[in-house]
Design a protein around this motif. Structure first.
Motif, PDB file in Angstrom:
ATOM      1  N   ARG A  94       0.829  -1.204   0.000  1.00 57.13           N
ATOM      2  CA  ARG A  94       0.000   0.000   0.000  1.00 57.13           C
ATOM      3  C   ARG A  94       0.859   1.249   0.000  1.00 57.13           C
ATOM      4  O   ARG A  94       0.584   2.213  -0.725  1.00 57.13           O
ATOM      5  CB  ARG A  94      -0.929  -0.028   1.219  1.00 57.13           C
ATOM      6  CG  ARG A  94      -2.139   0.886   1.084  1.00 57.13           C
ATOM      7  CD  ARG A  94      -3.259   0.484   1.997  1.00 57.13           C
ATOM      8  NE  ARG A  94      -2.947   0.729   3.391  1.00 57.13           N
ATOM      9  CZ  ARG A  94      -3.060  -0.168   4.366  1.00 57.13           C
ATOM     10  NH1 ARG A  94      -3.465  -1.392   4.087  1.00 57.13           N
ATOM     11  NH2 ARG A  94      -2.793   0.151   5.621  1.00 57.13           N
TER      12      ARG A  94
ATOM     13  N   ASN B 185       1.095   3.942  -3.061  1.00 62.24           N
ATOM     14  CA  ASN B 185       0.726   5.330  -2.753  1.00 62.24           C
ATOM     15  C   ASN B 185       1.899   6.302  -2.871  1.00 62.24           C
ATOM     16  O   ASN B 185       1.748   7.488  -2.583  1.00 62.24           O
ATOM     17  CB  ASN B 185       0.147   5.413  -1.335  1.00 62.24           C
ATOM     18  CG  ASN B 185      -1.193   4.724  -1.219  1.00 62.24           C
ATOM     19  OD1 ASN B 185      -1.916   4.568  -2.199  1.00 62.24           O
ATOM     20  ND2 ASN B 185      -1.548   4.289  -0.021  1.00 62.24           N
TER      21      ASN B 185
ATOM     22  N   TRP C 158      -7.661   7.834  11.870  1.00 64.16           N
ATOM     23  CA  TRP C 158      -7.467   7.322  10.502  1.00 64.16           C
ATOM     24  C   TRP C 158      -8.417   6.169  10.223  1.00 64.16           C
ATOM     25  O   TRP C 158      -9.034   6.105   9.160  1.00 64.16           O
ATOM     26  CB  TRP C 158      -6.021   6.886  10.329  1.00 64.16           C
ATOM     27  CG  TRP C 158      -5.676   6.413   8.947  1.00 64.16           C
ATOM     28  CD1 TRP C 158      -5.125   7.153   7.938  1.00 64.16           C
ATOM     29  CD2 TRP C 158      -5.848   5.084   8.417  1.00 64.16           C
ATOM     30  NE1 TRP C 158      -4.949   6.373   6.805  1.00 64.16           N
ATOM     31  CE2 TRP C 158      -5.383   5.102   7.084  1.00 64.16           C
ATOM     32  CE3 TRP C 158      -6.343   3.896   8.941  1.00 64.16           C
ATOM     33  CZ2 TRP C 158      -5.407   3.965   6.269  1.00 64.16           C
ATOM     34  CZ3 TRP C 158      -6.384   2.759   8.138  1.00 64.16           C
ATOM     35  CH2 TRP C 158      -5.918   2.797   6.808  1.00 64.16           C
ATOM     36  N   GLN C 159      -8.546   5.239  11.165  1.00 64.12           N
ATOM     37  CA  GLN C 159      -9.430   4.098  10.970  1.00 64.12           C
ATOM     38  C   GLN C 159     -10.884   4.545  10.821  1.00 64.12           C
ATOM     39  O   GLN C 159     -11.619   4.032   9.970  1.00 64.12           O
ATOM     40  CB  GLN C 159      -9.301   3.117  12.136  1.00 64.12           C
ATOM     41  CG  GLN C 159      -8.010   2.315  12.125  1.00 64.12           C
ATOM     42  CD  GLN C 159      -7.928   1.344  13.289  1.00 64.12           C
ATOM     43  OE1 GLN C 159      -8.390   1.644  14.391  1.00 64.12           O
ATOM     44  NE2 GLN C 159      -7.336   0.197  13.053  1.00 64.12           N
ATOM     45  N   HIS C 160     -11.311   5.498  11.650  1.00 63.96           N
ATOM     46  CA  HIS C 160     -12.690   5.979  11.565  1.00 63.96           C
ATOM     47  C   HIS C 160     -12.944   6.659  10.230  1.00 63.96           C
ATOM     48  O   HIS C 160     -13.981   6.436   9.594  1.00 63.96           O
ATOM     49  CB  HIS C 160     -12.961   6.948  12.716  1.00 63.96           C
ATOM     50  CG  HIS C 160     -14.381   7.406  12.786  1.00 63.96           C
ATOM     51  ND1 HIS C 160     -14.731   8.733  12.883  1.00 63.96           N
ATOM     52  CD2 HIS C 160     -15.550   6.719  12.748  1.00 63.96           C
ATOM     53  CE1 HIS C 160     -16.048   8.843  12.922  1.00 63.96           C
ATOM     54  NE2 HIS C 160     -16.576   7.640  12.844  1.00 63.96           N
ATOM     55  N   VAL C 161     -12.001   7.471   9.790  1.00 71.14           N
ATOM     56  CA  VAL C 161     -12.158   8.173   8.511  1.00 71.14           C
ATOM     57  C   VAL C 161     -12.188   7.189   7.346  1.00 71.14           C
ATOM     58  O   VAL C 161     -12.975   7.343   6.400  1.00 71.14           O
ATOM     59  CB  VAL C 161     -11.018   9.195   8.325  1.00 71.14           C
ATOM     60  CG1 VAL C 161     -10.994   9.737   6.899  1.00 71.14           C
ATOM     61  CG2 VAL C 161     -11.153  10.335   9.329  1.00 71.14           C
ATOM     62  N   ASN C 162     -11.368   6.151   7.409  1.00 67.10           N
ATOM     63  CA  ASN C 162     -11.233   5.229   6.280  1.00 67.10           C
ATOM     64  C   ASN C 162     -12.117   3.989   6.362  1.00 67.10           C
ATOM     65  O   ASN C 162     -12.445   3.405   5.317  1.00 67.10           O
ATOM     66  CB  ASN C 162      -9.768   4.795   6.146  1.00 67.10           C
ATOM     67  CG  ASN C 162      -8.881   5.889   5.612  1.00 67.10           C
ATOM     68  OD1 ASN C 162      -8.795   6.117   4.417  1.00 67.10           O
ATOM     69  ND2 ASN C 162      -8.223   6.614   6.521  1.00 67.10           N
ATOM     70  N   HIS C 163     -12.504   3.589   7.575  1.00 67.16           N
ATOM     71  CA  HIS C 163     -13.263   2.344   7.726  1.00 67.16           C
ATOM     72  C   HIS C 163     -14.547   2.494   8.539  1.00 67.16           C
ATOM     73  O   HIS C 163     -15.298   1.524   8.669  1.00 67.16           O
ATOM     74  CB  HIS C 163     -12.392   1.266   8.379  1.00 67.16           C
ATOM     75  CG  HIS C 163     -11.166   0.920   7.588  1.00 67.16           C
ATOM     76  ND1 HIS C 163     -11.220   0.363   6.323  1.00 67.16           N
ATOM     77  CD2 HIS C 163      -9.850   1.059   7.868  1.00 67.16           C
ATOM     78  CE1 HIS C 163      -9.991   0.166   5.875  1.00 67.16           C
ATOM     79  NE2 HIS C 163      -9.145   0.593   6.781  1.00 67.16           N
ATOM     80  N   SER C 164     -14.788   3.633   9.133  1.00 65.62           N
ATOM     81  CA  SER C 164     -15.991   3.920   9.934  1.00 65.62           C
ATOM     82  C   SER C 164     -16.020   3.183  11.269  1.00 65.62           C
ATOM     83  O   SER C 164     -17.039   3.180  11.948  1.00 65.62           O
ATOM     84  CB  SER C 164     -17.269   3.591   9.143  1.00 65.62           C
ATOM     85  OG  SER C 164     -17.336   4.371   7.968  1.00 65.62           O
TER      86      SER C 164
ATOM     87  N   PRO D 149      -3.464   1.279  10.023  1.00 64.45           N
ATOM     88  CA  PRO D 149      -2.690   2.036   9.042  1.00 64.45           C
ATOM     89  C   PRO D 149      -1.216   1.697   9.133  1.00 64.45           C
ATOM     90  O   PRO D 149      -0.730   1.252  10.177  1.00 64.45           O
ATOM     91  CB  PRO D 149      -2.940   3.495   9.444  1.00 64.45           C
ATOM     92  CG  PRO D 149      -3.206   3.428  10.925  1.00 64.45           C
ATOM     93  CD  PRO D 149      -3.937   2.126  11.140  1.00 64.45           C
TER      94      PRO D 149
ATOM     95  N   GLU E 151       1.376   5.947   6.715  1.00 60.67           N
ATOM     96  CA  GLU E 151       0.022   6.517   6.647  1.00 60.67           C
ATOM     97  C   GLU E 151      -0.287   7.330   7.893  1.00 60.67           C
ATOM     98  O   GLU E 151      -0.928   8.393   7.801  1.00 60.67           O
ATOM     99  CB  GLU E 151      -0.998   5.391   6.449  1.00 60.67           C
ATOM    100  CG  GLU E 151      -1.019   4.844   5.029  1.00 60.67           C
ATOM    101  CD  GLU E 151      -1.861   3.604   4.868  1.00 60.67           C
ATOM    102  OE1 GLU E 151      -2.351   3.365   3.752  1.00 60.67           O
ATOM    103  OE2 GLU E 151      -2.015   2.839   5.852  1.00 60.67           O
TER     104      GLU E 151
ATOM    105  N   PHE F 249      -0.878  11.316   7.917  1.00 61.67           N
ATOM    106  CA  PHE F 249      -2.137  11.813   8.455  1.00 61.67           C
ATOM    107  C   PHE F 249      -1.896  12.888   9.508  1.00 61.67           C
ATOM    108  O   PHE F 249      -2.587  13.915   9.532  1.00 61.67           O
ATOM    109  CB  PHE F 249      -2.940  10.661   9.055  1.00 61.67           C
ATOM    110  CG  PHE F 249      -4.383  10.993   9.318  1.00 61.67           C
ATOM    111  CD1 PHE F 249      -5.329  10.851   8.327  1.00 61.67           C
ATOM    112  CD2 PHE F 249      -4.785  11.470  10.558  1.00 61.67           C
ATOM    113  CE1 PHE F 249      -6.663  11.170   8.567  1.00 61.67           C
ATOM    114  CE2 PHE F 249      -6.107  11.796  10.810  1.00 61.67           C
ATOM    115  CZ  PHE F 249      -7.047  11.640   9.807  1.00 61.67           C
TER     116      PHE F 249
END
Length: 302
Positions: free
Chosen positions: A77, A81, A163-169, A179, A183, A187
């Protein structure tokens, strides 16, 4: 005594493996030439590790440690990226042509179909592979501290949750959804407000009601959604200190449950409880229960 033979021709410019009709065959012949030269001394060179070269190296990889698919995915990843940095950590081939160190990077190059710049060292004894990776692993907090961030361990944890909340809810300790270090670093640099939210959470009292990382995550999320930093500060202060809370207050319910189930609630459950308390508080609700349903976290209300 073995000497090091640096065969790079253009300073720091990586050597490029010549192409023919079969990239894998060409890469194999190129590598065989270097292995032959290593009989006279260790060979060191900066190269572009292409998918073809990675396949050739992995085909010469008997008896290495078990592959971690999570590490490969994370590396891939970062490579895809453009976040993979050349840091001088070598790919090592033994003097009998076997891959001593670098299988996860090689697998990630294949998974991402991306060439990366590496130092290639050929010539150490095969048994020397048992001595690599002996130093202390640098954690994400170490990297943040090296970049000048204070309270870096807690900041790394808070940034991971955001980061997890933003990307995976949702937020989780499961490795597959965590992450990469790069990452998290990226972030934090792109969202300095995460560090500001962490600074707003006092050390005293926070561990009893979820911990600083979870509370910093909640502070950042509530502030971003509501645009009302004063209301967020009042909510967090009441949750941590328990001041002026009346019966059936959603903040009081969340506080009591976080304290009574301390050590049993998972990070996502703590976050869900705090979000539900925030939402109920914003609506002015009185509650006797705030259910924890699991899965994706509730939508944060203004």
């Amino acid at each position: 005594m073995q000497h090091v033979m640096d065969i790079a021709q253009n300073g720091n410019k990586p050597a490029r493996i010549p192409s023919e009709n079969s990239p894998d065959k060409t890469a194999g012949l190129w590598l065989d030439e270097r292995i032959a030269k290593s009989k006279f001394g260790v060979v060191s060179e900066v190269i572009d590790l292409t998918p073809a070269m990675a396949r050739v190296m992995l085909a010469r990889n008997p008896g290495n440690r078990k592959l971690s698919s999570i590490i490969v995915e994370n590396y891939a990843r970062d490579m895809a990226n453009g976040a993979w940095a050349f840091n001088g950590e070598p790919i090592i081939i033994s003097n009998d042509g076997k891959l001593n160190d670098g299988q996860h990077r090689c697998e990630a190059v294949l998974a991402s179909n991306t060439a990366i710049r590496v130092v290639l060292i050929i010539g150490p004894d095969r048994e020397s592979r048992l001595t690599v990776d002996q130093g202390k692993t640098r954690m994400t907090g170490d990297y943040l501290g090296m970049n000048g961030h204070v309270d870096s361990v807690a900041l790394a944890a808070a940034a991971k949750f955001v980061w997890q909340h933003v990307n995976h809810s949702f937020i989780t300790q499961t490795q597959a959804f965590r992450p990469t270090k790069m990452e998290v670093l990226s972030f934090v640099e792109d969202h300095p407000s995460v560090a500001e939210s962490l600074a707003a959470i006092p050390s005293k009292g926070s561990d009893a009601v979820g911990g600083r990382a979870i509370l910093a995550f909640a502070h950042w999320t509530f502030t971003r959604v509501s645009g009302k930093p004063e209301a967020v500060s009042m909510f967090m202060d009441a949750l941590i200190k328990g001041s002026n809370l009346v019966p059936r207050s959603p903040i009081l319910y969340a506080r009591n449950r976080l304290m009574s189930e301390r050590g049993r609630l998972k990070p996502n459950e703590k976050a869900e409880l705090i979000i539900r308390a925030w939402n109920a508080s914003r609506r002015g609700d009185k509650v006797s229960n705030l259910p924890i349903k699991g899965g994706a976290l509730p939508t944060v209300e203004r």
